[in-house]
Each structure stands twice: as structure tokens, then as C-alpha cells.
Write a protein that holds these residues in place. Structure first.
Motif, short mmCIF file in Angstrom:
data_model
loop_
_atom_site.label_atom_id
_atom_site.label_comp_id
_atom_site.label_asym_id
_atom_site.label_seq_id
_atom_site.Cartn_x
_atom_site.Cartn_y
_atom_site.Cartn_z
N UNK A 103 -22.79 11.29 15.99
CA UNK A 103 -22.03 10.14 15.48
C UNK A 103 -22.92 9.16 14.73
N UNK A 104 -24.11 8.90 15.28
CA UNK A 104 -25.05 8.00 14.62
C UNK A 104 -25.47 8.55 13.26
N UNK A 105 -25.71 9.87 13.22
CA UNK A 105 -26.15 10.49 11.96
C UNK A 105 -25.06 10.41 10.89
N UNK A 106 -23.80 10.71 11.28
CA UNK A 106 -22.71 10.70 10.31
C UNK A 106 -22.40 9.29 9.83
N UNK A 107 -22.44 8.31 10.74
CA UNK A 107 -22.19 6.92 10.33
C UNK A 107 -23.22 6.43 9.33
N UNK A 108 -24.42 6.97 9.42
CA UNK A 108 -25.50 6.50 8.55
C UNK A 108 -25.43 7.11 7.15
N UNK A 109 -24.78 8.29 6.97
CA UNK A 109 -24.88 8.97 5.68
C UNK A 109 -23.53 9.26 5.01
N UNK A 110 -22.41 9.08 5.71
CA UNK A 110 -21.10 9.46 5.14
C UNK A 110 -20.24 8.23 4.86
N UNK A 111 -19.46 8.32 3.78
CA UNK A 111 -18.45 7.32 3.48
C UNK A 111 -17.21 7.65 4.31
N UNK A 112 -16.71 6.69 5.06
CA UNK A 112 -15.64 6.96 6.02
C UNK A 112 -14.31 7.33 5.36
N UNK A 113 -14.04 6.84 4.16
CA UNK A 113 -12.75 7.10 3.51
C UNK A 113 -12.72 8.49 2.86
N UNK A 114 -13.71 8.78 2.03
CA UNK A 114 -13.69 10.01 1.23
C UNK A 114 -14.39 11.19 1.89
N UNK A 115 -15.27 10.93 2.86
CA UNK A 115 -16.06 12.01 3.44
C UNK A 115 -17.26 12.39 2.60
N UNK A 116 -17.46 11.70 1.46
CA UNK A 116 -18.61 11.97 0.60
C UNK A 116 -19.83 11.22 1.15
N UNK A 117 -21.00 11.62 0.67
CA UNK A 117 -22.21 10.89 1.06
C UNK A 117 -22.17 9.47 0.48
N UNK A 118 -22.88 8.55 1.15
CA UNK A 118 -22.93 7.17 0.66
C UNK A 118 -24.24 6.91 -0.10
N UNK A 119 -24.39 5.69 -0.58
CA UNK A 119 -25.58 5.34 -1.39
C UNK A 119 -26.86 5.41 -0.56
N UNK A 120 -26.78 5.09 0.73
CA UNK A 120 -27.97 5.15 1.58
C UNK A 120 -28.55 6.56 1.60
N UNK A 121 -27.66 7.56 1.77
CA UNK A 121 -28.14 8.94 1.80
C UNK A 121 -28.64 9.36 0.42
N UNK A 122 -27.94 8.92 -0.61
CA UNK A 122 -28.37 9.27 -1.97
C UNK A 122 -29.79 8.78 -2.25
N UNK B 9 -24.49 17.87 -4.46
CA UNK B 9 -24.34 16.61 -3.71
C UNK B 9 -23.27 15.76 -4.36
N UNK B 10 -22.34 15.25 -3.52
CA UNK B 10 -21.27 14.36 -4.00
C UNK B 10 -21.43 13.01 -3.29
N UNK B 11 -21.49 11.94 -4.10
CA UNK B 11 -21.76 10.60 -3.56
C UNK B 11 -20.68 9.63 -4.04
N UNK B 12 -20.14 8.84 -3.10
CA UNK B 12 -19.28 7.74 -3.54
C UNK B 12 -20.22 6.64 -4.03
N UNK B 13 -20.29 6.49 -5.36
CA UNK B 13 -21.31 5.65 -5.97
C UNK B 13 -20.88 4.19 -6.08
N UNK B 14 -19.58 4.00 -6.26
CA UNK B 14 -19.05 2.64 -6.38
C UNK B 14 -17.63 2.62 -5.84
N UNK B 15 -16.81 1.68 -6.28
CA UNK B 15 -15.44 1.58 -5.79
C UNK B 15 -14.66 2.86 -6.01
#
Length: 411
Positions: A244-263, A323-329
Motif C-alpha cells: 500500500x505504501x509503495x502504490x500510494x507513493x508512485x500511482x495516481x489514484x484516479x487513472x492508475x497511471x504513474x505520477x510525477x514523483x515516480x517519473x 511508461x504512462x504518466x499523468x503529467x498534469x490535469x
């Protein structure tokens, strides 16, 4: 004959007492190692989380989560950047946590508040000549000592009852019972050794349940089976908490894509590979057309539905190496290692056509525009992924200005 029987009963009683004492000592040592393991694993994951995103509220929430996940814990303490954090209003336990202040290695203290396990967090600093370790924080868990005492007390009571029952049996049953007891202790000792080795191998946890249960199936005494079940449940909770800690740190909760932190972490690694091996790399910047119109006229829930649908399509359409990243809105960044620009644009076009088929109930299909850039086609010497992203972003806005719903790979 009577003397032999009496001698046999006394010998068997002494044997049970000796083996019970040995097993209690082994179990106490195993329980300590288990507490150390849980503390070290939770501390490492919490520290890794703070390195990705440092926020006071996040740390306090994670401490509360750790306390609730580990049922035998009474309080959680974390010190980082000269600041102290507690899982809740733990004023009564501050004196116990002060024992952790000057530790340089993992320590366990038996205090009036409970069993305190202190884990120092170190960070390695490498130079050309040496590698230094510097303590950057402390993580501590205060466990309820009654959990261990209750298990041992129940175990002692049950063994006393077993011993009394054993004295009632006749001599011809004594031999069979002795063999069974010896077999149980042998199996339990094997179980203890297996669990000790398992706790050392943090990365090898795939089939531990099956192996541990195979050991426990051979055990006759219910109290030892309960100890085994407790260990399995505790390890499960640690694994769940870690994931849970790992997923919260790297995934966007809405889309399931990686977030900027992971990128940001990924960018450093992939850039080093590209610079060493010179393999091609393509990036695509996607932006949903008229997304503000959808939010303003149909509500943010509809906008979230559109974003979530696009995220699902993207994840189904790309390779594991991409790699797919939610980059902005409403912007999504796609990274295609070892892929030329034409191939990358075909993948984006396939996503665009699949996305176009969805009916969101707004009277028209939703589209997106995209820009694609590639190394080495667009950039001869790649110093940063930002260079490719800026080119892809520029082409995205060309697509927007020239009619939308298109993919631009030049310009």
C-alpha cells in the motif's frame, strides 16, 4: 517393574520440562526477531516514502496507518530532519522513546510501557575513496508485551495440563506418547528455523504460506498451531502495508497511471541507459480536447470518468517496458524506450481511435490531440528528457491550433 515405570514417568516429565524450557526460549528469541523485522521493514518503507514526497500531514497519517495495521503495536515514533512525529497523542510514551535517541544499531528494550524496538535509519554517501554511512533518522515501534505473555502463559498452562494427563496413562502408552512429543518438538523446531530464515530473506516471500502450513499440519498441539497462524497473519499485514505504501507513493489514484514523483525517479535511470547505450527513445504528450468544456457543462465527475477511461485504455495499449504518466490535469505523458517515432505515433493513434469509440453521454465523442518526439531523430545529443518533452509539447499545441483530434510528429 514398578521402579522402571516410576523412573520412566520421572524421566519423561523431566524431558518434557527441559524441551518446553528450550522451546520457550527459542520462541521468545523468534518473537524478538519478528518484532525487529516488522520495525525495520516499516521504518525503511516510511523513510522511502518521505524521500519521494516529504509532508508533515502525510507522515502523521502513515504513522497512524502503521499503528492500525500492526495490531500488537501501542505507539509509533519517527524522527527525521530533527523533527519528532508520533502516531497520535503519545505523551505517556515519550520517556520510553527517549531510549532510542543515541542508538547506532538496532536495539530492543523491555520497558514498563511494553517492548520498544528502535531502528536507526542510515543513508549511504559514496565518494571516490570510501562509502560512508550517516544516520538520518530513527523509527521505533512500541509493542504490547501482554501479547507475548498471553501466548506463553496459555502455552505453559496447556503443557501443565498435558503433563498431568500424561501421568495418568499406563506404562505401555508412555512410549507412544514420548515418540509423539519428540516428533512435535522436532517439527516445531524445524518451523522456527524456517521462519527465522524467512524473516532474513525479505525478498523471498512468494510461497512461504504453503511451506509454513505444511509444517503446521504435522503438529498435534493446537497452541503451537495458533502461534504459527499468528506469525502468518503478522507477515501478511506487513506485506499488505508495504504494498500500500509503495502504490500510494508512485500511482495516481484516479487513472492508475504513474505520477510525477515516480517519473522523476524513472527519468534519471532511463536517461543514464540512453546515454550509455544510445538506443532510441520516443515520448508522446497527450491532452484531451475541450476538457474544460466537459467539466464546466457536465461536471467534474464526468471529467473524472473521461480521464479514468483514457487511463485504462492507455494501460491496455502499451508494453510493460513503456511508461504512462499523468503529467498534469488532463495531460498524459507516454515514454517508449527503444522505439522509433513512427512506431510510437502508431501506438498513440491506436489509443486515440479506441478512445473515440466511447460514449460518455455528452452528445459527442471525446477526442485528444498529441505531439510525438524522438531521440535521435529530433535531438542528436540527449542531455535531459525535458528536451524531448518540450518538443512533444510544442507539437501538441500545433495539433491543438490546427484543428485538434490529431497527432503531430514534425514541426
Amino acid at each position: 517393574m514398578i521402579k522402571r515405570a516410576i523412573f520412566a514417568f520421572i524421566l519423561s516429565g523431566a524431558t518434557i520440562f527441559f524441551l518446553s524450557t528450550v522451546l520457550i526460549n527459542n520462541f521468545s528469541c523468534l518473537y524478538e526477531k519478528h518484532l525487529r523485522y516488522i520495525t525495520a521493514l516499516a521504518g525503511k518503507n516510511l523513510y522511502d516514502t518521505t524521500q519521494i514526497y516529504f509532508n508533515d500531514l502525510l507522515i502523521k497519517q502513515e504513522l497512524k496507518n502503521i499503528k492500525s495495521e500492526i495490531s500488537s503495536s501501542k505507539a509509533v515514533y519517527f524522527r527525521i530532519n530533527a523533527k519528532n512525529y508520533f502516531s497520535s497523542e503519545e505523551e505517556n510514551y515519550k520517556q520510553s522513546f527517549n531510549l532510542c535517541k543515541n542508538i547506532t544499531s538496532e536495539k530492543i528494550f523491555y520497558t514498563t510501557d511494553g517492548i520498544l524496538v528502535c531502528y536507526p535509519i542510515y543513508e549511504k554517501f559514496a565518494s571516490q575513496l570510501i562509502t560512508e554511512r550517516k544516520r538520518v533518522g530513527i523509527f521505533a515501534l512500541l509493542f504490547d508485551e501482554n501479547v507475548l505473555n498471553d501466548i506463553l502463559f496459555q502455552w505453559i498452562l496447556q503443557n501443565i495440563a498435558l503433563f498431568l494427563i500424561f501421568l495418568v496413562f499406563s506404562g505401555f502408552l508412555f512410549f507412544e506418547m514420548s515418540i509423539r512429543i519428540h516428533k512435535n518438538f522436532t517439527i516445531l523446531n524445524k518451523t522456527i528455523v524456517f521462519v527465522e530464515n524467512l524473516l532474513k530473506e525479505v525478498e523471498v516471500l512468494s510461497n512461504y504460506k504453503e511451506k509454513l502450513r505444511n509444517y503446521l499440519k504435522q503438529v498435534y498441539f493446537q497452541e503451537f498451531k495458533q502461534v504459527g497462524v499468528l506469525i502468518v497473519e503478522l507477515i501478511d499485514r506487513v506485506i499488505t502495508l508495504t504494498e500500500n505504501l509503495r502504490l500510494q507513493a508512485i500511482r495516481d489514484s484516479l487513472t492508475g497511471l504513474y505520477n510525477r514523483n515516480y517519473f522523476n525517479q524513472f527519468a534519471e535511470k532511463v536517461l543514464g541507459l540512453i546515454q550509455r547505450h544510445k538506443f532510441p527513445l520516443s515520448v508522446a504528450m497527450i491532452d484531451i480536447d475541450d476538457f474544460k468544456f466537459i467539466n464546466d457543462n457536465f461536471g467534474h465527475q464526468k471529467g473524472d470518468e473521461v480521464l479514468k477511461t483514457l487511463g485504462t485504455i492507455v494501460l491496455k495499449s502499451i508494453r510493460k517496458s513503456d511508461l504512462a504518466v499523468r503529467f498534469g490535469g488532463e495531460e498524459i505523458l507516454l515514454i517508449f524506450p527503444n522505439t522509433d517515432k513512427r512506431t510510437a505515433s502508431h501506438v498513440v493513434d491506436r489509443i486515440k481511435k479506441e478512445f473515440y469509440k466511447f460514449d460518455f453521454g455528452i452528445g459527442k465523442s471525446v477526442t485528444f490531440s498529441a505531439g510525438v518526439a524522438n531521440f535521435p531523430e529530433d535531438v542528436k545529443e540527449l542531455q535531459s528528457l525535458d528536451e524531448l518533452i518540450k518538443i512533444a509539447d510544442r507539437r501538441l499545441y500545433i495539433a491543438k491550433r490546427t484543428g485538434k483530434n490529431k497527432i503531430v510528429i514534425e514541426g
